[in-house]
Design a protein around this motif. Structure first.
Motif: not given
Length: 205
Positions: A1-7, A10-22
């Protein structure tokens, strides 16, 4: 599943990215505006787009509308601070697959993605109480005898298998009845909404 994030934060964007990758998810694209999100969805065709509703240039809701009208093969999940019914109804009209409150997204986003991966829609249970229309006194009169019995068993928090065993019908038939009940009661077509409605409005015996 490839996911695009948009927010656009910047902190929310990077935080969501890191959380989902974990959690083992693949983040294919990041962006901070609705117009960029739409362009990336068209170009890269991610499986899922997780969008903030409030973004510059285009809102997440407007992106969802364009994804639907252009028949793009991408499932949209909206992250929002809003629990207004009119916004939710618009989101449903635009075919979104997930609707989450930002305050609870970290505890629900994994379940949401797993649900969406099965081509099912997910609505945060924290939203469900606010979004479900208050019933009229004759709500249950619209239902058949079997449907009323199913509603009663759902209010006792029985699952489809348990309900099927109690009524001597298959789980698939129970699922068909549940869809009919949701439609007759005009409930949001998201996970947990029927359970929430029954817990609020049906006295279990």
């Amino acid at each position: 599943m490839n996911i695009l994030l948009a927010d656009d934060h910047p902190l929310i964007l990077q935080g969501t990215k890191s959380f989902l990758e974990s959690l083992g998810y693949t983040i294919s694209d990041l962006c901070s505006s609705g117009s960029n999100a739409l362009n990336l969805i068209e170009r890269n065709k991610p499986d899922v787009a997780i969008l903030d509703i409030n973004m510059p240039e285009m809102s997440g809701l407007e992106v969802a509308k364009q994804v639907q009208s252009r028949k793009l093969p991408c499932k949209v999940i909206l992250l929002t601070m809003h629990n207004e019914k009119n916004i939710y109804k618009k989101a449903m009209e635009y075919g979104i697959y997930g609707y989450l409150l930002k305050n609870f997204s970290s505890t629900e986003i994994d379940e949401c993605l797993k649900t969406v991966s099965k081509n099912e829609r997910y609505t945060s249970p924290h939203l469900a109480t606010e979004l479900i229309t208050n019933p009229t006194d004759n709500s249950l009169e619209q239902l058949s005898i079997t449907e009323r019995k199913i509603v009663e068993l759902i209010s006792q928090q029985k699952n489809n298998k348990q309900i099927g065993e109690a009524l001597f019908i298959s789980e698939r038939t129970i699922e068909w009845h549940r869809r009919n009940i949701i439609e007759k009661l005009d409930l949001p077509k998201g996970k947990n909404t029927l359970l929430t409605w029954t817990l609020q409005n049906v006295k279990s015996s």
